[in-house]
Design an enzyme around this catalytic site. Structure first.
Site, PDB file in Angstrom:
ATOM      1  N   ASP A 291     -24.762 -30.584  40.728  1.00  0.00           N
ATOM      2  CA  ASP A 291     -25.496 -29.794  41.705  1.00  0.00           C
ATOM      3  C   ASP A 291     -24.545 -28.697  42.197  1.00  0.00           C
ATOM      4  OD1 ASP A 291     -27.358 -28.747  43.449  1.00  0.00           O
ATOM      5  OD2 ASP A 291     -28.101 -30.702  44.063  1.00  0.00           O
TER       6      ASP A 291
HETATM    7  C1  NOJ Z   1     -28.975 -27.374  45.351  1.00  0.00           C
HETATM    8  C2  NOJ Z   1     -30.151 -28.273  45.153  1.00  0.00           C
HETATM    9  O1  NOJ Z   1     -29.826 -29.590  45.543  1.00  0.00           O
HETATM   10  C3  NOJ Z   1     -30.682 -28.318  43.720  1.00  0.00           C
HETATM   11  O2  NOJ Z   1     -31.918 -28.985  43.736  1.00  0.00           O
HETATM   12  C4  NOJ Z   1     -30.802 -26.945  43.149  1.00  0.00           C
HETATM   13  O3  NOJ Z   1     -31.322 -27.019  41.843  1.00  0.00           O
HETATM   14  C5  NOJ Z   1     -29.435 -26.298  43.156  1.00  0.00           C
HETATM   15  N1  NOJ Z   1     -28.947 -26.195  44.517  1.00  0.00           N
HETATM   16  C6  NOJ Z   1     -29.425 -24.929  42.500  1.00  0.00           C
HETATM   17  O4  NOJ Z   1     -30.046 -23.999  43.279  1.00  0.00           O
END
Ligand code: NOJ
Length: 746
Positions: A291
């Site tokens: 993430d």
């Molecule tokens: C944080 C989020 O938890 C995730 O769901 C997302 O895909 C990523 N950022 C990228 O934006």
């Protein structure tokens, strides 16, 4: 079943791999963060977050994107040090792709990924709502629509579907996933993967899915985002892993590791979760991405001493791509030289990234052509229709006292609430690529459908009430339709709430409207289940509208007028009060189940059941269930029930079948959804709905990861929601029934 590459494609990947330097291999494991520099010094994904949580308006976001100087890391791409980027502008994608394909030593294309959670340009309902349509064909179609629209913009990889089973409505991210139930979640998962990935008739018709967040993120303690997660293995295997297993079986290509720690180990460095379960046991064919910023955060988390250590632990755990920290590209070479990360681990990660790019056809079709770019310059009619159909099927009628709804088209309506007149509030959290001109607000939709609508904002989730407008609304309408709830920014990432009643002064507003003596229809716009005890007791009707996407206004108006008979159901239980969270229908039993006496599992000051249970939703007609029958049929149970439309108009019922394993070697849920079937019946029509429950699906994983099918007594329930009591018992033996695979134990 993973989607395999052809022999020729596999050979191409292997040949390429054999020519790559260590730096180039690590480059494929690096997703650079596009940074906005000069005035607005934040990474692109943070800018998106600011837009989705309301700190920036859509217009401000677009202006920044147009005017700010952006660092796309062109030099690093040229050196073969970048495998992926988050970009959504097709011309920019082509420009960067050209560098990767024409100016790097080996010409490996980039993969552009983005959060396309519930639609790209044509935004459809947020997942918690769409899951409640119980319409898997529709779920597949909306995913396919998003795949096409985004691929024509250069985005070949969606950070979706989000499959976190979520049972605590305080968590803001309940909005992004399919709700509390693992079976409904797995039906949603399969449909989404098919929709995103399966149409290979043209290169522009499919993308790679990215299952997220692996794993357990939905169980963040106390519903607080990013919080720690502790759970027994059997809870993990039987609930949180179920939609992921289904999605991998359906062929999902990639996955994202979650932010949280699971029993003390952050997923980013959790070898058991990533390598042993997701890759080896489930068989994920492609790669796992972290993430955003998560590798770096392992240091703060207290699991790595410094960034290099965090990179080593992540790479060794099977985390193939670093989202946005540059830790891999800056450190992994040294780590390999020092013997802290093996060449095998690097090769495995790089091979996985290359294979997904190959599967996407990026090596042969790296660019978006002019013709393709223009394909969705305007939203085609069929996409609008799809967005409308899914919005209409996802809204849930919670209360309809005295049959006040549907309203006649010439009813004198006072439409109330600032949310009603806001086009940007219909799209929900994590919508990025929509345009305001495509969005239909509730005011737009109501004016189109009804002849006598007057609008009085009066107030909303934020700010004060306008007493004069309230007076006018009360005096001038025969029915008051109050559109209240949460702003988009109140759900989604980093948007947990400790009190999930209607925010701000909205209850006070309702009290004033109700005091007029006119019927009050509450239309909700929100991203999570709300605690609605007071509202349920005091307003005349409640329509749960969630954030239904660009066609929300039309969908709500069509339901209020009766043009569309509501059929949506709740994919998550609604508590009466916040203190009941987490509340979910499929909980394990205690030895002292809740009852109306003291020494039982309950609260002194709150009801012990949900206000509106999982699966619940009303229609403008009524249905009656009878003659539930359960028989054994070789390797399955044959279950049938008669359903009759006892009202005076056609309607669609979601017939639900639940199971309880009465006695097992570990405590099982009081009920588990096992099958459902939608039935459309004319007034007075009766139909026998029949389903098959495979015996193989009647078991469970125990704490040792063994899939158990234990002979004994089972209860089978059928009905309109998870509170149904229509039940038959059957004794079942499982001799020679094929089992699900076991799980590795931590
Ligand atoms: C944080 C989020 O938890 C995730 O769901 C997302 O895909 C990523 N950022 C990228 O934006």
């Amino acid at each position: 079943m993973g989607i395999a590459l052809t022999k020729e494609q596999t050979n191409r990947v292997e040949e390429l791999l054999s020519k790559m330097t260590l730096t180039e291999k690590i480059g494929q494991m690096n997703q650079e963060s596009v940074s906005i520099v000069g005035g607005f010094d934040v990474p692109f994904e943070q800018l998106i977050e600011m837009m989705t949580d309301g700190r920036l308006s859509k217009e401000e976001f677009e202006n920044i994107m147009k005017t700010a100087k952006t660092d796309y890391h062109e030099d690093a791409i040229r050196e073969g040090k970048v495998g992926s980027l988050m970009v959504q502008d097709p011309e920019k994608c082509n420009e960067l792709q050209k560098i990767a394909v024409e100016e790097t030593r080996l010409g490996i294309p980039l993969i552009f990924g983005l959060d396309v959670i519930h639609g790209f340009r044509s935004v459809y309902p947020i997942a918690i709502a769409e899951a409640g349509s119980f319409d898997t064909e529709l779920m597949e179609k909306t995913a396919a629509m998003a795949a096409k629209e985004s691929r024509c913009s250069g985005v070949a990889w969606h950070f979706a579907p989000m499959l976190d089973v979520a049972r605590d409505a305080r968590w803001g991210r309940v909005s992004e996933g399919p709700g509390e139930d693992p079976y409904l979640g797995s039906c949603f998962a399969r449909a989404k993967v098919r929709g995103l990935q399966n149409d290979h008739s043209e290169n522009e018709n499919y993308v790679a899915a990215c299952l997220k967040h692996f794993v357990g993120y939905g169980a963040a303690e106390a519903g607080k985002d990013y919080n720690t997660v502790s759970m027994a293995n059997h809870i993990l295997y039987n609930n949180y892993l179920v939609p992921f297993r289904a999605a991998v079986e359906e062929g999902a290509q990639t996955a994202m590791a979650s932010f949280n720690d699971l029993n003390g180990v952050p997923s980013t460095v959790n070898k058991w979760a990533l390598r042993d379960i997701l890759k080896d046991n489930m068989g994920l064919p492609g790669f796992v991405v972290s993430d955003a910023n998560a590798i770096k955060e392992c240091v703060v988390h207290g699991i790595a001493e410094d960034e290099k250590d965090a990179g080593e632990k992540s790479a060794n755990a099977g985390l193939d791509m670093d989202m946005g920290t540059e830790i891999y590209i800056q450190n992994l070479e040294k780590s390999v030289e020092e013997g802290k990360v093996s060449m095998d681990a690097i090769d495995d990660a790089c091979r996985r990234v290359l294979s997904v790019k190959m599967w996407l056809g990026l090596f042969d079709h790296p660019y978006v052509s002019e013709e393709v770019m223009k394909r969705y310059e305007e939203i085609p009619e069929e996409h609008k229709e799809l967005a409308l159909a899914s919005a209409e099927k996802s809204a849930v009628l919670l209360k309809n006292e005295g049959g006040i709804l549907p309203l006649k088209k010439d009813t004198k309506i006072s439409l109330v609430g600032s949310l009603a007149d806001n086009r940007s509030e219909v799209v929900g959290a994590w919508a990025i690529s929509w345009k305001e001109k495509d969005c239909v607000s509730i005011l737009d939709g109501m004016k189109q459908e009804f002849s006598n609508v007057n609008y009085y904002p009066c107030g909303g989730p934020e700010g004060d009430l306008n007493e004069n407008e309230i007076k006018d609304a009360c005096n001038n309408g025969d029915v008051i339709v109050a559109v209240l709830g949460e702003t988009v920014a109140m759900s989604g990432e980093a948007s947990s709430r400790a009190d999930i009643t209607l925010p701000g002064k909205q209850r006070e507003l309702l009290q004033k409207l109700i005091a007029s003596g006119k019927p009050v229809v509450l239309v909700l716009m929100n991203g999570r289940p709300l605690a609605l005890q007071w509202e349920a007791e005091n307003v005349t009707a409640i329509l749960e509208g969630w954030h239904l996407g660009i066609q929300m206004g039309n969908a709500i108006a069509h339901i209020l007028s009766g043009k569309k008979n509501p059929e949506g159901r709740l994919s998550s239980s609604f508590p009466a009060v916040t203190g009941q969270c987490p509340i979910y229908y499929n909980h394990p039993n205690t030895g002292r189940p809740a009852g109306n006496f003291k020494f039982t599992s309950r609260y002194l000051d709150a009801p012990f059941t949900a206000l509106y249970p999982f699966g619940y939703g009303l229609s403008y007609t009524s249905f009656e269930y009878s003659d539930l029958a359960v028989t054994e049929d070789n390797d399955a149970l044959k279950i049938s029930v008669k359903v009759k439309n006892t009202g005076d108009r056609e309607g669609t019922e979601t017939v639900q079948f639940y199971m309880q394993d009465v006695a097992a070697s570990i405590v099982r849920p009081v009920k588990e959804l096992k099958c459902f079937e939608k039935a459309t019946l004319a007034s007075g029509e009766e139909k026998t709905v029949e389903v098959k429950l495979l015996k193989k699906h009647m078991g469970f994983w125990n704490n040792q990861g063994k899939y158990c099918l234990e002979d004994g007594l089972f209860r089978i329930y059928a009905g309109a929601d998870s509170a149904t009591e229509l039940c038959e018992e059957i004794r079942v033996g499982f001799e020679s029934v094929e089992k699900e695979p076991d799980y590795p134990v931590e």
